[in-house]
Design an enzyme around this catalytic site. Structure first.
Site, PDB file in Angstrom:
ATOM      1  CG  HIS A   4     -13.490   0.680  49.442  1.00  7.75           C
ATOM      2  ND1 HIS A   4     -13.170   1.062  50.715  1.00  7.75           N
ATOM      3  CD2 HIS A   4     -14.747   1.144  49.222  1.00  7.75           C
ATOM      4  CE1 HIS A   4     -14.177   1.733  51.253  1.00  7.75           C
ATOM      5  NE2 HIS A   4     -15.152   1.801  50.361  1.00  7.75           N
ATOM      6  CG  HIS A  56     -14.390  11.684  63.915  1.00  9.86           C
ATOM      7  ND1 HIS A  56     -13.026  11.431  63.935  1.00  9.86           N
ATOM      8  CD2 HIS A  56     -14.948  10.811  64.782  1.00  9.86           C
ATOM      9  CE1 HIS A  56     -12.785  10.444  64.779  1.00  9.86           C
ATOM     10  NE2 HIS A  56     -13.926  10.053  65.302  1.00  9.86           N
ATOM     11  CB  SER A  61     -16.550   8.950  70.132  1.00  6.53           C
ATOM     12  OG  SER A  61     -16.520   8.801  68.727  1.00  6.53           O
ATOM     13  N   GLY A  84     -19.667  -5.619  72.992  1.00  4.64           N
ATOM     14  CA  GLY A  84     -21.072  -5.642  73.377  1.00  4.64           C
ATOM     15  C   GLY A  84     -21.580  -4.297  73.834  1.00  4.64           C
ATOM     16  NE  ARG A 111     -28.413   2.895  74.681  1.00  3.31           N
ATOM     17  CZ  ARG A 111     -28.832   3.980  74.027  1.00  3.31           C
ATOM     18  NH1 ARG A 111     -27.964   4.777  73.437  1.00  3.31           N
ATOM     19  NH2 ARG A 111     -30.113   4.266  73.964  1.00  3.31           N
ATOM     20  CG  HIS A 122      -4.614  21.049  58.491  1.00  2.91           C
ATOM     21  ND1 HIS A 122      -4.035  19.846  58.804  1.00  2.91           N
ATOM     22  CD2 HIS A 122      -5.636  20.761  57.641  1.00  2.91           C
ATOM     23  CE1 HIS A 122      -4.646  18.871  58.173  1.00  2.91           C
ATOM     24  NE2 HIS A 122      -5.626  19.399  57.449  1.00  2.91           N
ATOM     25  CG  ASN A 148     -12.186   8.828  69.797  1.00  2.92           C
ATOM     26  OD1 ASN A 148     -11.063   8.359  69.995  1.00  2.92           O
ATOM     27  ND2 ASN A 148     -13.267   8.382  70.380  1.00  2.92           N
ATOM     28  CB  VAL A 149      -9.891  12.558  73.437  1.00  4.93           C
ATOM     29  CG1 VAL A 149      -9.206  13.566  72.540  1.00  4.93           C
ATOM     30  CG2 VAL A 149     -11.156  13.172  74.028  1.00  4.93           C
TER      31      VAL A 149
END
Length: 304
Positions: free
Chosen positions: A175, A106, A92, A258, A260, A145, A108-109
């Protein structure tokens, strides 16, 4: 199912992305590495570069954690997985450039497997990448894209539109009634085509991230900017913080298992600001961001 092959790929991906980003850092600054262990099982390798010339804060994190039970964020939509042991691994990253003409990005895999004695393991892949510009150049957004589509093309023409739409819907601040940026790809729970093809798709997404982002950094990092534009960048970073702390599944998963805290929250920028009831000036570049770029768009002209 070859879990070690997934882990090896993710570690290699972290390494290659860090090297590519360091190549854009003319100051010569490099990522600092922090290896850590999780008391309940597993650990990770966090790499962070902070206060550099090009990147004000860049974090690229690998983690591999395991335990006896999945947290609520992982079982809310799939209650049948409650009580299973699990392994979760992924890369990430969030990159916050100093120059407001360079977008934040950003990626993430990730891979999850949930197991129970005498039953077949349940596994899936997920991930994606998205772009958050402050002063967008449409050619950069189109390039982003186009590269996202290239990551999907070998797996079917319907894949990019599907995961592009999912990204627009996921990275949406309800929001604020605006998207976080100009989107990209987002997918989750991928397993229907079998392990090998699902793994291949995750690798394609991971490999195309730096192809999408590095050319934009190289093109825009020397652009001039004003103090007012810098202030707007810090203000818009607040939206990034709001999304990560309120909606992001990865943040919730990490905190609930939990993990880090320093590594989980490495995505947050070093500097950020909020202003009360701020509105862009009519006809300004800032207003253009809101009117055109913070709404889902068909950037490639292919959506049905």
């Amino acid at each position: 199912m070859n879990i070690e092959a997934v882990k090896d790929y993710l570690l290699e991906l972290q390494e290659s992305i860090c090297k590519a980003l360091e190549a854009e850092e003319e100051s010569g600054q490099r990522f600092a590495e922090d290896n850590w262990t999780r008391e309940a099982g597993g650990g990770g390798r966090t790499r962070v570069m902070e206060n550099a010339e090009t990147f004000e804060k860049a974090g690229v994190n690998f983690s591999h954690v395991f335990g006896d039970g999945l947290p609520p964020s992982a079982t809310a939509a799939r209650p049948e997985l409650a009580g299973r042991s699990f392994q979760a691994m992924g890369v990430s990253l969030v990159i916050h450039p100093r120059n407001p003409m360079v977008p934040t990005s950003h990626a993430n895999v990730r891979f999850f497997v949930a197991e129970k004695p005498s039953e077949e393991p349940v596994w899936w892949f997920g991930g994606g990448f998205d772009l958050t510009p402050y002063y967008p150049y449409e050619e950069d957004v189109v390039h982003w894209h186009e590269t996202a589509r290239a990551a999907c093309n070998l797996f079917g023409e319907e894949v990019y539109p599907r995961y592009k739409k999912w990204c627009d819907e996921y990275f949406y601040l309800k929001h604020r009634q605006e998207t976080r940026g100009v989107g990209g790809l987002f997918f989750d729970d991928l397993n229907e085509k079998g392990f090998d093809e699902s793994f291949a798709f995750m690798k394609s997404v991971g490999d195309h991230y730096i192809k999408a982002y590095q050319p934009i950094v190289a093109k825009r990092k020397q652009e001039s900017f004003s103090e007012e534009q810098r202030e707007f960048q810090l203000y818009r970073r607040g939206r990034y913080v709001e999304f990560n702390l309120v909606f992001d599944r990865g943040t919730l998963f990490g905190l609930q298992t939990g993990g880090r805290t320093e590594s989980i929250l490495m995505s947050l920028p070093s500097l950020v600001s909020w202003k009360y009831a701020w509105e862009p000036k009519p006809g300004s570049d800032e207003e253009k961001l809101y009117q055109r770029y913070l709404k889902p768009q068909d950037w490639l002209g292919i959506e049905k």
